[in-house]
Design an enzyme around this catalytic site. Structure first.
Site, short mmCIF file in Angstrom:
data_model
loop_
_atom_site.label_atom_id
_atom_site.label_comp_id
_atom_site.label_asym_id
_atom_site.label_seq_id
_atom_site.Cartn_x
_atom_site.Cartn_y
_atom_site.Cartn_z
N GLY A 29 0.81 -1.20 0.04
CA GLY A 29 0.02 0.02 -0.10
C GLY A 29 0.96 1.32 0.11
O GLY A 29 2.18 1.28 0.08
N ASP A 81 2.90 -3.06 8.35
CA ASP A 81 2.22 -2.80 7.13
C ASP A 81 0.89 -1.60 7.62
O ASP A 81 0.90 -1.22 8.69
CB ASP A 81 1.05 -4.12 7.05
N ASP A 84 -6.68 -0.26 6.60
CA ASP A 84 -7.65 0.92 6.23
C ASP A 84 -8.62 1.25 7.49
O ASP A 84 -9.06 2.35 7.46
CB ASP A 84 -8.70 -0.04 5.06
N GLY A 96 -7.71 -3.04 0.99
CA GLY A 96 -8.00 -1.89 0.43
C GLY A 96 -7.33 -1.95 -1.02
O GLY A 96 -7.59 -1.57 -2.33
N GLU A 103 -1.04 -10.81 2.82
CA GLU A 103 -0.51 -9.78 4.03
C GLU A 103 -0.85 -10.80 5.24
O GLU A 103 0.19 -11.10 6.14
CB GLU A 103 -1.45 -8.67 3.95
#
Length: 220
Positions: A29, A81, A84, A96, A103
């Site tokens: 992300g 990580d 959201d 997302g 993950e």
């Protein structure tokens, strides 16, 4: 400060939580991209990284950071990580970016999950952000009906195929007061590969980017 500034802030701050010589679990992300760029400045102090997506793998390698496969490690000390949403107990909604399955696999290898995000992701109760669920396409009609029975409106995320070749349902309208129980229930439904509730794999620590600096939330 812009949202990108806050992401960069926590991406740099989390470096202090990575042990020298470690293999680091790396998520996916925009916030993690900031972390990867910061990690490149200390790449000689780590043994490598285990990546949760093809996109993160490509970014890591572009910086000359060694990427290991999951079969190369039995465990890792830390997984970094974003999220959201994150609640007061460290439970999260993730997915997302459609990388939720990988993950969760990498998070399962880690002794600690450190979440990095800006303050907009902090919520009292999970569910305002649509819940991602990676599913086998054959199961989509049945799963849409099952979510409707829970009060949720599920729809296929258009134009998205995950790194695993599957599709993603986004479920709106849920108020997730018991993340652990709902994660367990949905995970048992045939056709569900992974639900984007990270309750069993909740954050141990969250570095929250705010205009006043980095706020540390400890969920241990």
């Amino acid at each position: 400060m812009t949202q990108d500034d806050l992401k960069a802030l926590v991406g740099r701050a989390v470096l202090d939580h990575i042990p020298d010589g470690a293999v680091v679990g790396v998520g996916t992300g925009s916030t993690v991209n900031q972390f990867i760029d910061a990690l490149a400045t200390r790449k000689d102090r780590i043994a490598g990284a285990v990546s949760s997506s093809e996109a993160s793998t490509a970014r890591l390698r572009s910086h000359g950071i060694r990427v290991l496969e999951t079969q190369d490690v039995a465990s890792i000390p830390v997984y970094i990580d974003g999220a959201d949403e994150i609640d007061p107990r460290g439970h999260m909604i993730k997915g997302g970016g459609a990388a939720l399955t990988r993950e969760k696999i990498v998070a399962d290898l880690a002794e600690r999950f450190i979440c990095i995000c800006d303050e907009s992701k902090r919520v009292a109760v999970l569910g305002a952000f649509p819940l991602p669920v990676e599913v086998v396409p054959l199961a989509v009609p049945r799963l849409i009906r099952r979510f409707a029975a829970l009060g949720g409106q599920a729809s296929v995320r258009p134009g998205v195929t995950t790194d695993n070749g599957q599709c993603v349902l986004d479920v709106r309208g849920l108020t997730i007061t018991d993340p652990l129980a709902l994660e367990a229930e949905i995970s048992l439904w045939p056709g569900v590969l992974t639900v984007g509730i990270f309750a069993r794999h909740r954050a141990s620590l969250c570095l929250l980017g705010t205009p006043g600096g980095v706020v540390t939330l400890d969920f241990a």
